[in-house]
Design an enzyme around this catalytic site. Structure first.
Site, PDB file in Angstrom:
ATOM      1  N   LYS A 122     -17.841   0.976  -8.530  1.00 20.47           N
ATOM      2  CA  LYS A 122     -17.514  -0.341  -7.956  1.00 20.47           C
ATOM      3  C   LYS A 122     -18.365  -0.960  -7.062  1.00 20.47           C
ATOM      4  CE  LYS A 122     -13.052  -2.446  -5.871  1.00 20.47           C
ATOM      5  NZ  LYS A 122     -11.773  -2.213  -5.420  1.00 20.47           N
ATOM      6  N   GLU A 135       5.432  -0.685  -6.983  1.00 20.31           N
ATOM      7  CA  GLU A 135       6.228  -1.387  -6.144  1.00 20.31           C
ATOM      8  C   GLU A 135       7.768  -1.062  -6.522  1.00 20.31           C
ATOM      9  OE1 GLU A 135       3.837  -2.890  -7.836  1.00 20.31           O
ATOM     10  OE2 GLU A 135       2.494  -3.812  -6.035  1.00 20.31           O
ATOM     11  N   ARG A 180       8.431  -7.568  -8.634  1.00 23.37           N
ATOM     12  CA  ARG A 180       8.594  -6.410  -9.715  1.00 23.37           C
ATOM     13  C   ARG A 180       9.723  -5.631  -9.285  1.00 23.37           C
ATOM     14  NH1 ARG A 180       3.393  -4.444 -11.848  1.00 23.37           N
ATOM     15  NH2 ARG A 180       2.760  -6.254 -13.117  1.00 23.37           N
TER      16      ARG A 180
HETATM   17  C1  LIG Z   1       1.713  -5.334  -9.224  1.00 25.58           C
HETATM   18  C2  LIG Z   1       0.541  -5.442  -8.372  1.00 25.58           C
HETATM   19  N1  LIG Z   1       0.461  -4.918  -6.861  1.00 25.58           N
HETATM   20  C3  LIG Z   1      -0.943  -4.726  -6.192  1.00 25.58           C
HETATM   21  C4  LIG Z   1      -1.790  -5.673  -6.722  1.00 25.58           C
HETATM   22  C5  LIG Z   1      -2.814  -5.720  -5.623  1.00 25.58           C
HETATM   23  N2  LIG Z   1      -4.144  -5.279  -6.480  1.00 25.58           N
HETATM   24  C6  LIG Z   1      -5.028  -5.983  -6.899  1.00 25.58           C
HETATM   25  S1  LIG Z   1      -6.454  -5.131  -7.505  1.00 25.58           S
HETATM   26  C7  LIG Z   1      -5.514  -3.857  -6.873  1.00 25.58           C
HETATM   27  C8  LIG Z   1      -6.267  -2.570  -7.384  1.00 25.58           C
HETATM   28  C9  LIG Z   1      -6.842  -2.423  -8.761  1.00 25.58           C
HETATM   29  O1  LIG Z   1      -7.310  -1.214  -9.034  1.00 25.58           O
HETATM   30  P1  LIG Z   1      -7.827  -1.015 -10.715  1.00 25.58           P
HETATM   31  O2  LIG Z   1      -6.879  -1.103 -11.581  1.00 25.58           O
HETATM   32  O3  LIG Z   1      -8.590   0.263 -10.481  1.00 25.58           O
HETATM   33  O4  LIG Z   1      -9.082  -2.294 -10.720  1.00 25.58           O
HETATM   34  P2  LIG Z   1     -10.566  -2.364 -10.177  1.00 25.58           P
HETATM   35  O5  LIG Z   1     -10.221  -3.312  -8.838  1.00 25.58           O
HETATM   36  O6  LIG Z   1     -11.053  -1.093  -9.472  1.00 25.58           O
HETATM   37  O7  LIG Z   1     -11.336  -2.794 -11.184  1.00 25.58           O
HETATM   38  C10 LIG Z   1      -4.716  -4.026  -6.435  1.00 25.58           C
HETATM   39  C11 LIG Z   1      -3.722  -2.827  -5.745  1.00 25.58           C
HETATM   40  C12 LIG Z   1      -1.620  -6.300  -7.968  1.00 25.58           C
HETATM   41  N3  LIG Z   1      -2.557  -7.224  -8.147  1.00 25.58           N
HETATM   42  N4  LIG Z   1      -0.476  -6.243  -8.723  1.00 25.58           N
END
Ligand SMILES: Cc1ncc(C[n+]2csc(CCOP(=O)(O)OP(=O)(O)O)c2C)c(N)n1
Length: 630
Positions: free
Chosen positions: A282, A363, A391
């Protein structure tokens, strides 16, 4: 010097580029992303980490015929830049500009709209089944983060696809980070694969073999078989994905474009459901984001002046207040779904780690877990952004409300959130929460009220939801102790005999400004903070509705089913005429992205709009059925 990026009109142009030019393009994409995000705000770390995967996927597939499906979607900036949106990129996340997420209406290359996590594999599988049923022949590939993979939906889709014989490739983009560090057993499992010396050796072997695979040619399958045998020998026994019916390739270096291309070609030619485990970093290529990927997950747009007088955010007020309350009450447990920083719970996690639970992006699980904790005698406080709590609708109904369990829901980012746009505005929660029997629903007008409401919620032996907006508020006085608010009681903040304004939460201060505007024009209104959407303060509603000019309700929520609707229901139940009632709130539309001030204006939620609604009421002759719920 001319950039490679400027030659890329569509992903087809990538096919002409050799590895060196693709690497050069990766660097240019990173520069473009950093420059734009510094100006407009937006997601940084995840986008920088996904550049090579995106280039490899686009250079192997033929988008838009082939479908590339992102998860969450905040990794898609490079995808936007190489699919004909370079010129518009400076408008990223601005009003009427490019979305920060893939959107189907924005480009045929955006195969599926996203913003919430965990949807990619389900959507991709849907595409696959449609393709198969219609005798079509395109490829479907997802780019799915390790964080997104912790979502219940991702597991449901893995489970479903694993027993189907459909061609689907999932690229697991594993940077070991959600927004903050990823958590959970799946994360541990992926970490073992990444770091176990035997697996690392196998990965090196795979990369060696793959580097010898000719781009085309008959020996490919043989080499691939050898690769598969190597993988099976070292990685596959017990491998979760394999056991679920997926072929597993990896772990491979997710920044090595030729390797990614070769493994992807092999995965496609193999057929069936295949998961490619790509390890990425990242923040890759931008040292500040590499060093602190959690903090530089995203950047805010440059600070606007209106934030200046406020020292704290609602999230901070919530986190600090809960920590203080938890120090006196050992039964309090704080729960987050992968958002410890965003919800203001980071300090709580640090000081009371035994009473802090991060369930990952789950969630639904968070809510039912809270229900179980409540049954076991704890006082769970679930902090989830309004939009993500959508959700868990049924978990709130079936597991919490139906059993009348004392679970407290703290909904951050309720209302219009700004440049993240329609996937992230939290404007439906009042409408759904207030329909659940047993539920108490409150919204504070400032930080001090938020503390009071939290304190109140802890006194109630039933489910309670408190929703509050994104952003800054006046800091509650350090020496002022939180007070309990009488259940179902609003508060009159200003008195006037001409008409009434009944506002909730973030709209109360705007209503007070409207009263000032009206006073300057000779109209005296009563302004009340309803505080509760449920139970409503009946006496207060009736009192305001009987003012000669009538009553305007104001909320930063959908009018449909929201606070104003509750007021109308009450008035009709009490046989009070409703023709002199106006409801202000979000109309029957998805609010677009943009700065919140503009979006409030477009939604008719400014002080001037409220004052205008009151004036219209005063000017209009009452006619039956003339209330407007826009
Ligand atoms: C249902 C839901 N819960 C929380 C979030 C907030 N959120 C946005 S990105 C993220 C982390 C995502 O991590 P990953 O899938 O590993 O993607 P990366 O950012 O590392 O590419 C979270 C928790 C969301 N977008 N959707």
């Amino acid at each position: 010097m001319a950039r490679v990026l400027d030659e890329i009109r569509s992903p087809a142009d990538l096919k002409r580029l050799d590895t060196d030019r693709l690497k050069c393009l990766a660097g240019e994409l990173r520069e473009e992303i950093v420059r734009t995000v510094q100006k407009n705000g937006g997601h940084l770390g995840a986008n920088l980490g996904a550049v090579e995967i995106i280039l490899a996927v686009h250079s192997v597939l033929n988008s838009p015929t082939d479908k590339i499906i992102f998860d969450v979607g905040h990794q898609a900036y490079a995808h936007k830049l190489i699919t004909g949106r370079l010129r518009e990129f400076p408008t990223l996340r601005q009003y009427q500009g490019l979305s920060g997420f893939p959107r189907r209406e924005e480009s045929p290359h955006d195969a599926f709209g996203v913003g919430h996590a965990g949807t990619s594999i389900s959507a991709a599988l849907g595409y696959c089944l449609a393709r198969d049923a219609r005798g079509e022949n395109y490829k479907v590939v997802t780019i799915t983060g390790d964080g997104a993979m912790t979502a219940g939906m991702a597991f449901e889709a893995l489970n479903h696809a694993g027993e189907l014989d459909t061609d689907l490739v999932v690229i697991l983009n594993d940077n070991a980070m959600s927004i903050s560090k990823n958590v959970g057993a799946l994360h541990q499992y992926l970490t073992t694969i990444r770091t176990d010396p035997a697996v690392v050796r196998a990965r090196d072997e795979i990369e060696r073999i793959m580097s010898r695979i000719p781009a085309i040619g008959g020996s490919m399958m043989k080499v691939a078989e050898k690769l598969a045998a190597t993988v099976r020998h070292v990685v596959v026994p017990g491998a979760m994905f394999q056991d679920l019916g997926w072929a597993y390739y990896g772990p491979i270096d997710g920044h090595n474009i030729p390797l990614l291309q070769r493994v992807l070609r092999e995965a496609i030619s193999r057929g069936g459901p295949v998961l490619i485990h790509a390890i990425t970093q990242k923040g890759r290529g931008y040292p500040p984001a590499e060093e602190d990927p959690g903090r530089l997950h995203s950047l805010k747009p440059p600070i606007c002046d209106s934030d200046a007088p406020f020292a704290v955010t609602y999230s901070e007020v919530f986190g600090d207040a809960l920590l203080e309350l938890a120090k006196d009450d050992p039964s309090i447990v704080a729960i987050t779904a992968a958002m410890p920083e965003g919800t203001g719970l980071a300090k709580f996690a640090e000081e009371l780690p035994d009473r802090f639970i991060d369930v990952a992006i789950a969630e639904q699980h968070a809510v039912t877990l809270a229900a179980g904790l409540a049954c076991g005698g704890q006082r769970p406080v679930v902090a989830i952004y309004s939009t993500f709590l959508q959700r868990a609708y049924d978990q709130i109904v079936h597991d919490v409300a139906l059993q009348n369990l004392p679970v407290i829901f703290c909904l951050d980012r309720a209302g219009i959130v700004g440049d993240d746009g329609p996937t992230h505005h939290g404007v439906l929660d009042l409408s759904f929460l207030r329909t659940f029997p047993n539920m108490v629903v409150m919204a504070p007008r400032d930080g001090a009220a938020l503390r009071d409401m939290l304190c109140t919620a802890l006194q109630l032996a039933r489910p309670v939801a408190i929703r509050y907006p994104r952003g800054a508020t006046a800091a509650p006085g350090r020496n002022v102790k939180p007070r309990t608010v009488p259940l179902g009681k609003g508060e009159i903040l200003r008195e006037g005999n001409d008409a009434g304004i009944l506002a909730i939460g973030s709209m109360v201060n705007t209503a007070l400004s409207a009263a000032e505007l009206l006073a300057a024009r000779g109209t005296a209104v009563t302004v009340a903070d309803a505080r509760f959407v449920k139970p409503l303060d009946e006496e207060l509603v009736l009192q305001l509705a009987r003012l000669p000019g009538g009553l305007v309700t104001v909320e930063e929520n959908a009018v449909a089913g929201g606070f104003g609707s509750a007021v109308l229901e009450l008035l009709t139940r009490r046989h009070v005429p409703i023709e002199r009632v106006r409801l202000l709130g979000i109309g029957d539309t998805f609010v677009e992205q943009g700065d919140t001030e503009r979006l409030h204006r477009l939604s008719g939620l400014t002080a001037e709009d409220i004052a205008g609604a009151v004036q219209l009421l005063l000017n209009e002759r009452p006619t039956l059925g003339s209330f407007v719920a826009h």
